[in-house]
Motif scaffolding. Structure first.
Motif, PDB file in Angstrom:
ATOM      1  N   ARG A  28     -15.019 -82.259  64.335  1.00 10.81           N
ATOM      2  CA  ARG A  28     -15.768 -83.234  65.121  1.00 10.81           C
ATOM      3  C   ARG A  28     -17.241 -83.111  64.813  1.00 10.81           C
ATOM      4  O   ARG A  28     -17.875 -82.091  65.092  1.00 10.81           O
ATOM      5  N   LEU A  29     -17.791 -84.150  64.250  1.00  9.40           N
ATOM      6  CA  LEU A  29     -19.176 -84.112  63.803  1.00  9.40           C
ATOM      7  C   LEU A  29     -20.156 -84.049  64.971  1.00  9.40           C
ATOM      8  O   LEU A  29     -21.288 -83.565  64.805  1.00  9.40           O
ATOM      9  N   ASP A  30     -19.753 -84.493  66.143  1.00  8.71           N
ATOM     10  CA  ASP A  30     -20.676 -84.480  67.280  1.00  8.71           C
ATOM     11  C   ASP A  30     -20.943 -83.062  67.794  1.00  8.71           C
ATOM     12  O   ASP A  30     -21.862 -82.862  68.592  1.00  8.71           O
ATOM     13  N   TYR A  31     -20.196 -82.094  67.318  1.00 12.76           N
ATOM     14  CA  TYR A  31     -20.454 -80.695  67.668  1.00 12.76           C
ATOM     15  C   TYR A  31     -21.447 -80.039  66.699  1.00 12.76           C
ATOM     16  O   TYR A  31     -21.800 -78.873  66.877  1.00 12.76           O
ATOM     17  N   TYR A  32     -21.853 -80.789  65.706  1.00 11.51           N
ATOM     18  CA  TYR A  32     -22.663 -80.241  64.623  1.00 11.51           C
ATOM     19  C   TYR A  32     -24.005 -80.953  64.522  1.00 11.51           C
ATOM     20  O   TYR A  32     -24.093 -82.168  64.739  1.00 11.51           O
ATOM     21  N   TYR A  94     -28.684 -88.675  47.685  1.00 17.64           N
ATOM     22  CA  TYR A  94     -28.758 -88.373  49.105  1.00 17.64           C
ATOM     23  C   TYR A  94     -27.503 -87.629  49.538  1.00 17.64           C
ATOM     24  O   TYR A  94     -26.378 -88.112  49.342  1.00 17.64           O
ATOM     25  N   TYR A  95     -27.720 -86.466  50.117  1.00 18.06           N
ATOM     26  CA  TYR A  95     -26.644 -85.612  50.594  1.00 18.06           C
ATOM     27  C   TYR A  95     -26.703 -85.510  52.118  1.00 18.06           C
ATOM     28  O   TYR A  95     -27.791 -85.453  52.694  1.00 18.06           O
ATOM     29  N   CYS A  96     -25.535 -85.425  52.755  1.00 15.84           N
ATOM     30  CA  CYS A  96     -25.535 -85.020  54.145  1.00 15.84           C
ATOM     31  C   CYS A  96     -24.984 -83.592  54.244  1.00 15.84           C
ATOM     32  O   CYS A  96     -24.195 -83.168  53.398  1.00 15.84           O
ATOM     33  N   ALA A  97     -25.440 -82.907  55.265  1.00 13.70           N
ATOM     34  CA  ALA A  97     -25.050 -81.523  55.483  1.00 13.70           C
ATOM     35  C   ALA A  97     -24.871 -81.302  56.983  1.00 13.70           C
ATOM     36  O   ALA A  97     -25.544 -81.957  57.790  1.00 13.70           O
ATOM     37  N   ALA A  98     -23.987 -80.411  57.348  1.00  6.47           N
ATOM     38  CA  ALA A  98     -23.704 -80.179  58.757  1.00  6.47           C
ATOM     39  C   ALA A  98     -23.500 -78.697  59.034  1.00  6.47           C
ATOM     40  O   ALA A  98     -23.021 -77.947  58.177  1.00  6.47           O
ATOM     41  N   ASP A  99     -23.870 -78.315  60.237  1.00  5.50           N
ATOM     42  CA  ASP A  99     -23.593 -76.946  60.669  1.00  5.50           C
ATOM     43  C   ASP A  99     -23.753 -76.879  62.179  1.00  5.50           C
ATOM     44  O   ASP A  99     -24.405 -77.742  62.793  1.00  5.50           O
ATOM     45  N   MET A 100     -23.188 -75.859  62.754  1.00  7.78           N
ATOM     46  CA  MET A 100     -23.262 -75.665  64.202  1.00  7.78           C
ATOM     47  C   MET A 100     -24.459 -74.800  64.564  1.00  7.78           C
ATOM     48  O   MET A 100     -25.038 -74.121  63.704  1.00  7.78           O
ATOM     49  N   GLN A 110     -32.167 -76.389  53.177  1.00  4.95           N
ATOM     50  CA  GLN A 110     -30.766 -76.519  52.783  1.00  4.95           C
ATOM     51  C   GLN A 110     -29.989 -75.248  53.040  1.00  4.95           C
ATOM     52  O   GLN A 110     -28.766 -75.297  53.243  1.00  4.95           O
ATOM     53  N   GLY A 111     -30.636 -74.117  53.079  1.00  8.74           N
ATOM     54  CA  GLY A 111     -29.951 -72.860  53.340  1.00  8.74           C
ATOM     55  C   GLY A 111     -29.411 -72.734  54.743  1.00  8.74           C
ATOM     56  O   GLY A 111     -28.605 -71.840  55.023  1.00  8.74           O
ATOM     57  N   ASP A 112     -29.839 -73.614  55.644  1.00 11.08           N
ATOM     58  CA  ASP A 112     -29.382 -73.568  57.030  1.00 11.08           C
ATOM     59  C   ASP A 112     -28.035 -74.250  57.221  1.00 11.08           C
ATOM     60  O   ASP A 112     -27.443 -74.139  58.294  1.00 11.08           O
ATOM     61  N   PHE A 113     -27.539 -74.954  56.214  1.00 13.81           N
ATOM     62  CA  PHE A 113     -26.330 -75.755  56.360  1.00 13.81           C
ATOM     63  C   PHE A 113     -25.243 -75.266  55.401  1.00 13.81           C
ATOM     64  O   PHE A 113     -25.500 -75.057  54.220  1.00 13.81           O
ATOM     65  N   ARG A 114     -24.038 -75.125  55.926  1.00 12.52           N
ATOM     66  CA  ARG A 114     -22.933 -74.604  55.118  1.00 12.52           C
ATOM     67  C   ARG A 114     -21.995 -75.686  54.602  1.00 12.52           C
ATOM     68  O   ARG A 114     -21.319 -75.485  53.609  1.00 12.52           O
ATOM     69  N   SER A 115     -21.915 -76.815  55.270  1.00 13.01           N
ATOM     70  CA  SER A 115     -21.004 -77.878  54.849  1.00 13.01           C
ATOM     71  C   SER A 115     -21.811 -79.015  54.236  1.00 13.01           C
ATOM     72  O   SER A 115     -22.768 -79.509  54.864  1.00 13.01           O
ATOM     73  N   TRP A 116     -21.396 -79.457  53.050  1.00 10.81           N
ATOM     74  CA  TRP A 116     -22.132 -80.472  52.299  1.00 10.81           C
ATOM     75  C   TRP A 116     -21.196 -81.537  51.763  1.00 10.81           C
ATOM     76  O   TRP A 116     -20.037 -81.248  51.410  1.00 10.81           O
ATOM     77  N   GLY A 117     -21.716 -82.737  51.653  1.00 14.56           N
ATOM     78  CA  GLY A 117     -21.016 -83.789  50.952  1.00 14.56           C
ATOM     79  C   GLY A 117     -21.370 -83.778  49.476  1.00 14.56           C
ATOM     80  O   GLY A 117     -22.171 -82.960  49.016  1.00 14.56           O
ATOM     81  N   GLN A 118     -20.810 -84.734  48.750  1.00 17.48           N
ATOM     82  CA  GLN A 118     -21.001 -84.787  47.297  1.00 17.48           C
ATOM     83  C   GLN A 118     -22.224 -85.622  46.906  1.00 17.48           C
ATOM     84  O   GLN A 118     -22.658 -85.590  45.755  1.00 17.48           O
TER      85      GLN A 118
END
Length: 126
Positions: A28-32, A94-100, A110-118
């Motif tokens: 769930r992206l709303d948690y990130y 343009y990349y999106c990235a997500a993390d909790m 960028q080092g703060d985010f572990r999940s990345w798109g292509q």
């Protein structure tokens, strides 16, 4: 499987608009917190915008303030970046990235985010 998929890039003339999307699956992206980064050829990846999980926690790079808007659609598990008044210097991948457990602020990298798109390519040119 946790996955982020960007879409919506393309070729656009200066002054026009484009909206890129970051769709999540497997979580769930709303948690990130979700951030958009971009990378131009020969340049380092830079943060463009970030939206946190608490109301009002949104930041923009100075170069895009007043032109770009980041938003969420929780029903679609998607984050958008609306880009208006585009300039040639906005060209990049343009990349999106997500993390909790992230509070968006100007110091995020960028080092703060572990999940990345292509990534999705945005070209601004006449």
């Amino acid at each position: 499987q946790v996955q982020l998929v960007e879409s919506g890039g393309g070729l656009v003339q200066p002054g026009r608009s484009l909206r890129v999307s970051c769709a999540a699956s497997g979580f769930r992206l709303d948690y990130y917190a979700v951030a958009w980064f971009r990378q131009a050829p020969g340049k380092e990846r830079e943060a463009v915008s970030c939206i946190g999980t608490t109301d009002g926690n949104i930041v923009y790079a100075d170069s895009v303030k007043g032109r770009f808007t980041i938003s969420r659609d929780n029903a679609k598990n998607t984050v958008y970046l609306q880009m208006n008044s585009l300039k040639p210097k906005d060209t990049g991948l343009y990349y999106c990235a997500a993390d909790m457990d992230i509070y968006c602020d100007a110091g995020l990298g960028q080092g703060d985010f572990r999940s990345w798109g292509q990534g999705t390519q945005v070209n601004v040119s006449s």
